[in-house]
Design an enzyme around this catalytic site. Structure first.
Site, PDB file in Angstrom:
ATOM      1  CB  CYS A   1      -0.906  -0.032   1.230  1.00 24.02           C
ATOM      2  SG  CYS A   1      -1.886   1.454   1.405  1.00 24.02           S
TER       3      CYS A   1
ATOM      4  CB  CYS B   1      -0.556   2.530   4.109  1.00 24.40           C
ATOM      5  SG  CYS B   1      -2.030   1.854   3.378  1.00 24.40           S
ATOM      6  CG  ASP B   2       3.298   1.142   4.381  1.00 31.49           C
ATOM      7  OD1 ASP B   2       2.825   1.580   5.444  1.00 31.49           O
ATOM      8  OD2 ASP B   2       3.128  -0.029   3.989  1.00 31.49           O
TER       9      ASP B   2
END
Ligand code: NAP
Length: 316
Positions: free
Chosen positions: A138, A141-142
């Site tokens: 992701c 997200c990261d």
């Protein structure tokens, strides 16, 4: 006696929320069950540029929030929980029973399966062990963790290119590794990625191994034409190689294709009367928010017709 719902929707992504919106406006007694937050994959989309009505795009989580608000405004009830079992054998009154992981049970006259899809793994050495230690699925997200770093993206589809472009906001260099000599992604994304100086392409190649003890240090890239392997230092790898359907709860109940996608007709009817499917979990050509919402609307209208037929109150 447990309440009997007209329609239970399993899954709260864009298709499930839209099904909820339409069911509630049809005054069907509706419940949506979702194991995480409503929004599905839209929750990790940085910007959605191809949902009509937003010329500058809209953040995925924002669009999901508006969809939920709209459905709740018309009376949609949501229940957190993970559906484990669907009991196909209908009761005398033509109901399905749904059992949740925590033991709760719900009854419904019809079901809409909107469970979406999940990201695939590459299944190479050290992928599992280094997940969360440089291995990610992701970018939204990261991505911010990789400021000034070098990262590798695996895949040649829309997700890989969209996320590679997103990652250039943070990373110094993004290397896209794709197994073919051309990309699968939509042309406009290919043009943007190819014009981006921070993105490099490594085509006809696969990541054969991820290297590192406590965190990722390098990847072993294999050239599929020459069969030669080389080690390339990297600080992170984003594995963006497609999705698989979350259809386990209906496997063996409704017909699916060889990959597990639910087979349904134009009216979202599955092979079992009273069970409908919508969104990414269906076998279909295009899996996007815009097609998911269309599916959800149709599934709700079809389920409504089914429920009214069972109750003997259909409008002929
Ligand atoms: P996808 O379209 O299925 O692409 C997956 C990519 O990963 C393909 O290039 C595939 O290679 C490659 N791949 C698959 N398995 C692999 C393996 N084991 N090793 C190496 N490479 C592998 O998946 P996606 O990009 O996640 O997109 C999923 C759906 O969401 C699509 O329908 C897409 O259009 C949609 N989506 C749309 C948008 C948008 O509209 N903005 C954004 C994101 C996603 P091959 O090409 O050789 O098969």
């Amino acid at each position: 006696m447990a309440d009997v719902y007209d329609i239970i929707i399993v899954g709260g992504g864009p298709s499930g929320m839209t099904a909820g919106l339409y069911s509630c406006r049809a005054r069907m007694k509706t419940l949506l069950i979702e194991k995480m937050a409503c929004g599905g994959q839209a929750l990790v989309a940085d910007v959605i540029e191809n949902f009509p009505g937003f010329p500058d795009g809209i953040k995925g989580p924002e669009l999901a929030e508006w969809m939920l608000k709209q459905a709740e405004h018309f009376g949609l009830k949501t229940e957190p929980g993970e559906v484990k079992i669907i009991v196909l054998k209908k009761t005398e009154k033509g109901q399905f029973m749904i059992k949740l992981a925590d033991g709760r049970e719900f009854l419904a006259i019809s079901l809409i399966i909107a469970t979406g899809a999940r990201w695939n793994s590459l299944n190479v050495p050290r992928e599992k062990e280094l997940s969360g230690k440089g291995v990610s699925y992701c970018a939204t997200c990261d991505g911010p963790l990789f400021k000034g770093k070098d990262v590798t993206v695996v895949g040649g589809g829309d997700t890989a290119l969209e996320d590679a472009i997103f990652l250039t906001k943070f990373a110094r260099k993004v290397t896209v590794v794709h197994r073919r000599d051309r990309l699968r992604a939509t042309k406009i994304l290919q043009e943007r990625a190819q014009a981006n100086r921070r993105i490099e392409f490594c085509l006809n190649s696969v990541v054969a191994e991820i290297l590192g003890k406590d965190k990722i240090e390098a990847v072993k890239i294999k050239d599929l034409k020459s069969d030669k392997e080389k080690e390339v230092k990297t600080d992170g790898i984003f594995i963006l190689i497609g999705i698989s359907p979350n259809s386990e709860i209906v496997r063996g109940i409704v017909n699916t294709d060889e990959k597990g996608y639910i087979i349904s007709d134009d009216e979202m009817r599955t092979s079992v009367d009273g069970i409908f499917a919508c969104g990414d979990v269906r076998k279909k050509l295009l899996r996007q928010v815009v097609t998911a919402t269309g599916d959800g609307a149709i599934a709700a209208v079809s389920a409504q017709a089914y429920v009214e037929r069972i109750k003997g109150v259909e409008y002929k």
